[in-house]
Design an enzyme around this catalytic site. Structure first.
Site, PDB file in Angstrom:
ATOM      1  CD1 TRP A   2      -2.348   1.865   0.395  1.00 22.44           C
ATOM      2  CD2 TRP A   2      -2.757   1.186   2.500  1.00 22.44           C
ATOM      3  NE1 TRP A   2      -3.371   2.627   0.886  1.00 22.44           N
ATOM      4  CE2 TRP A   2      -3.638   2.218   2.171  1.00 22.44           C
ATOM      5  CE3 TRP A   2      -2.833   0.591   3.755  1.00 22.44           C
ATOM      6  CZ2 TRP A   2      -4.595   2.693   3.083  1.00 22.44           C
ATOM      7  CZ3 TRP A   2      -3.772   1.047   4.651  1.00 22.44           C
ATOM      8  CH2 TRP A   2      -4.644   2.092   4.322  1.00 22.44           C
ATOM      9  CG  HIS A  28       8.850  -7.698   4.949  1.00 19.35           C
ATOM     10  ND1 HIS A  28       7.967  -6.664   5.109  1.00 19.35           N
ATOM     11  CD2 HIS A  28       8.383  -8.432   3.908  1.00 19.35           C
ATOM     12  CE1 HIS A  28       7.011  -6.768   4.193  1.00 19.35           C
ATOM     13  NE2 HIS A  28       7.237  -7.827   3.462  1.00 19.35           N
ATOM     14  CB  SER A  56      -2.417  -9.814   7.669  1.00 22.26           C
ATOM     15  OG  SER A  56      -2.099  -9.611   6.325  1.00 22.26           O
ATOM     16  CG  PHE A  65      -8.521  -3.285   0.393  1.00 22.16           C
ATOM     17  CD1 PHE A  65      -7.362  -4.023   0.602  1.00 22.16           C
ATOM     18  CD2 PHE A  65      -9.713  -3.964   0.212  1.00 22.16           C
ATOM     19  CE1 PHE A  65      -7.402  -5.414   0.636  1.00 22.16           C
ATOM     20  CE2 PHE A  65      -9.767  -5.343   0.261  1.00 22.16           C
ATOM     21  CZ  PHE A  65      -8.609  -6.070   0.471  1.00 22.16           C
ATOM     22  CD  GLU A  66     -12.416  -0.585  -0.896  1.00 16.29           C
ATOM     23  OE1 GLU A  66     -11.628   0.376  -1.052  1.00 16.29           O
ATOM     24  OE2 GLU A  66     -12.714  -1.058   0.220  1.00 16.29           O
ATOM     25  N   GLY A  98      -8.069  -6.092   4.071  1.00 15.43           N
ATOM     26  CA  GLY A  98      -7.751  -4.669   4.165  1.00 15.43           C
ATOM     27  C   GLY A  98      -8.559  -3.913   5.209  1.00 15.43           C
TER      28      GLY A  98
HETATM   29  N1  LIG Z   1      -5.040   0.008   0.158  1.00 13.62           N
HETATM   30  C1  LIG Z   1      -5.079  -0.789   1.212  1.00 13.62           C
HETATM   31  N2  LIG Z   1      -5.924  -0.504   2.227  1.00 13.62           N
HETATM   32  C2  LIG Z   1      -5.983  -1.311   3.316  1.00 13.62           C
HETATM   33  N3  LIG Z   1      -5.249  -2.438   3.462  1.00 13.62           N
HETATM   34  C3  LIG Z   1      -4.402  -2.744   2.471  1.00 13.62           C
HETATM   35  C4  LIG Z   1      -4.266  -1.945   1.317  1.00 13.62           C
HETATM   36  N4  LIG Z   1      -3.340  -2.515   0.528  1.00 13.62           N
HETATM   37  C5  LIG Z   1      -2.921  -3.628   1.157  1.00 13.62           C
HETATM   38  N5  LIG Z   1      -3.564  -3.772   2.318  1.00 13.62           N
HETATM   39  C6  LIG Z   1      -3.429  -4.869   3.296  1.00 13.62           C
HETATM   40  O1  LIG Z   1      -2.092  -4.923   3.801  1.00 13.62           O
HETATM   41  C7  LIG Z   1      -1.784  -6.293   4.140  1.00 13.62           C
HETATM   42  C8  LIG Z   1      -0.569  -6.747   3.358  1.00 13.62           C
HETATM   43  O2  LIG Z   1       0.558  -6.108   3.896  1.00 13.62           O
HETATM   44  P1  LIG Z   1       1.935  -6.061   3.124  1.00 13.62           P
HETATM   45  O3  LIG Z   1       1.764  -5.400   1.808  1.00 13.62           O
HETATM   46  O4  LIG Z   1       2.928  -5.478   4.051  1.00 13.62           O
HETATM   47  O5  LIG Z   1       2.242  -7.602   2.864  1.00 13.62           O
HETATM   48  S1  LIG Z   1       3.653  -8.282   2.573  1.00 13.62           S
HETATM   49  O6  LIG Z   1       4.254  -8.616   3.873  1.00 13.62           O
HETATM   50  O7  LIG Z   1       4.521  -7.375   1.841  1.00 13.62           O
HETATM   51  O8  LIG Z   1       3.315  -9.498   1.816  1.00 13.62           O
HETATM   52  C9  LIG Z   1      -2.997  -7.105   3.768  1.00 13.62           C
HETATM   53  O9  LIG Z   1      -3.790  -7.131   4.944  1.00 13.62           O
HETATM   54  P2  LIG Z   1      -4.971  -8.203   5.214  1.00 13.62           P
HETATM   55  O10 LIG Z   1      -6.056  -7.893   4.229  1.00 13.62           O
HETATM   56  O11 LIG Z   1      -5.409  -7.957   6.626  1.00 13.62           O
HETATM   57  O12 LIG Z   1      -4.372  -9.558   5.028  1.00 13.62           O
HETATM   58  C10 LIG Z   1      -3.600  -6.255   2.666  1.00 13.62           C
HETATM   59  O13 LIG Z   1      -4.932  -6.529   2.374  1.00 13.62           O
END
Ligand SMILES: Nc1ncnc2c1ncn2[C@@H]1O[C@H](COP(=O)(O)OS(=O)(=O)O)[C@@H](OP(=O)(O)O)[C@H]1O
Length: 302
Positions: free
Chosen positions: A62, A108, A138, A230-231, A265
Site C-alpha cells: 500500500w 521486511h 494477515s 484497497f478496493e 484490508g
Molecule cells: N489500500 C489498502 N488498504 C488497506 N489495506 C491494504 C491496502 N493494501 C494492502 N492492504 C493490506 O495490507 C496487508 C498486506 O501487507 P503487506 O503489503 O505489508 O504484505 S507483505 O508482507 O509485503 O506481503 C494485507 O492485509 P490483510 O487484508 O489484513 O491480510 C492487505 O490486504
C-alpha cells in the site's frame, strides 16, 4: 472470536541457517539466505533512494504504491516502475540495480540486515506499523497460501508470532527500529500507522509528500488515496493487471504457492480469529514486549 488448538510451530518456519547470528526472514526461492543478506548489506545506495520498511503484512505494498505516485507525481499505474523492489525476495537485489531512480526499496528485514550505506546517505525511511493482532492474522493467511503449510493452526502461528521460533517477531523488528533511531538521531524516518492510513488517508498522504519533499495539492492527495484504495488495488490484482501481482509474486506462484497481497484490508479482523484466551495471552505478550524492550508505539485495534 474463534476456537483453535495446537502447540508447537511447524518445522517449515523454524529452520534457519544456524551459522548466521541474527534472525532473518527466509523467502522461498533463495538458495543461500546468509549470502543474500550479506549482499543486501553491501548494496550500493543512491542519493535519492527511499526505503519502505515494515514488518510483514503491515501495509508495505500500500505504502509502496502511494510513495510511487507521490515521487512520480502521477496516479497512472502504467507510469509506476515495473516492480516492487523487495530486497530479500528472489532477484530483489538484481532488480534494485536495474531500477531507475528515484528507487523505492522495500524490506521486511530488521535494520541489521539492511544496506549499510543507508546510514551515510541519510536515506529517507517510511516505516509502516500495524497493530500486532491484525498483522498476525494477515501473516497467518499469507503463510497458509504461500508456504505450503496448509495445516498450520492459528495457535501454532501465534506461538511463532510470540517468538517461539527463530523468525524475527514484530517486536524484534520494532526494537531494532527504535535502536536505529536512538543511535542515529536526525535520520529521516516517517512512521506511518496502517490504521491512520485507513482512517485519514489524505492527511497521511500529505504528510508523506512533505516528508518526501514533493508537491501535493489537496486534489492530488485525494486522487492518490483513491488510486491506492484497497478496493482499487485488490481489483487490479484480481484482474491480473500489468505488474499486479508483481514479478516476485509470479516467482512464488511458480514455486507452488498462491500469492495475494490484498486480502481484507480492514482494522479489527483479529476479532474473527483470536479466542478470548488467545487474546489475553497475546495482550500480555504485547505489554511485556513494550515494557521490556522500551518501545514507544501505541497500537490501534479498531
Ligand atoms: N489500500 C489498502 N488498504 C488497506 N489495506 C491494504 C491496502 N493494501 C494492502 N492492504 C493490506 O495490507 C496487508 C498486506 O501487507 P503487506 O503489503 O505489508 O504484505 S507483505 O508482507 O509485503 O506481503 C494485507 O492485509 P490483510 O487484508 O489484513 O491480510 C492487505 O490486504
Amino acid at each position: 472470536m474463534s476456537a483453535d488448538s495446537g502447540e508447537d510451530p511447524p518445522s517449515e518456519v523454524e529452520q534457519l541457517p544456524e551459522a548466521y547470528g541474527w534472525k532473518i526472514f527466509m523467502f522461498p526461492g533463495i538458495k543461500d539466505h546468509v549470502a543474500h543478506v550479506e549482499a543486501t548489506r553491501k548494496l550500493s545506495i543512491r542519493d535519492d533512494d527511499v526505503l519502505v520498511a515494515a514488518y510483514p503484512k503491515c501495509g508495505t505494498h500500500w505504502l509502496w504504491e502511494v510513495t510511487q505516485m507521490l515521487l512520480r507525481q502521477t496516479t497512472d499505474y502504467e507510469k509506476r516502475t515495473k516492480e516492487q523492489v523487495m530486497l530479500e525476495s528472489p532477484g530483489g537485489l538484481e532488480r534494485a540495480e536495474q531500477e531507475p531512480s528515484p528507487r523505492i526499496l522495500n524490506s521486511h528485514n530488521p535494520f541489521v540486515h539492511l544496506p549499510q550505506e543507508i546510514i551515510s546517505k541519510k536515506t529517507k525511511i517510511i516505516h509502516v506499523i500495524r497493530n500486532p493482532k491484525d498483522a498476525a492474522v494477515s501473516n497467518y493467511w499469507h503463510l497458509k497460501n504461500i508456504h505450503n503449510v496448509q495445516d498450520l493452526q492459528f495457535q501454532q502461528h501465534l506461538n511463532v508470532m510470540m517468538g517461539k521460533s527463530q523468525l524475527p517477531t514484530q517486536f524484534d523488528y520494532l526494537q531494532q527500529m527504535s535502536e536505529f533511531e536512538r543511535t542515529h538521531p536526525g535520520h529521516p524516518i516517517k512512521h506511518v500507522y496502517y490504521e491512520d492510513m485507513k482512517k485519514e488517508p489524505i492527511k497521511i498522504i500529505k504528510e508523506l509528500a512533505q516528508f518526501l519533499n514533493v508537491p501535493a495539492s489537496d486534489e492530488f492527495c485525494q486522487d492518490v488515496a483513491n488510486a491506492c484504495s484497497f478496493e482499487k488495488l485488490k481489483k487490479l490484482e484480481e484482474a491480473g493487471a500489468k505488474n499486479f501481482p508483481t514479478e516476485f509474486a509470479h516467482v512464488l506462484n511458480e514455486l507452488g504457492g498462491k500469492m495475494h497481497f490484498y486480502r481484507k484490508g480492514i482494522i479489527g479482523d483479529w476479532k474473527n480469529m483470536f479466542t478470548v484466551a488467545q487474546n489475553e495471552i497475546f495482550d500480555a505478550y504485547i505489554d511485556s514486549c513494550i515494557k521490556n524492550k522500551g518501545l514507544n508505539y501505541t497500537f490501534i485495534y479498531e
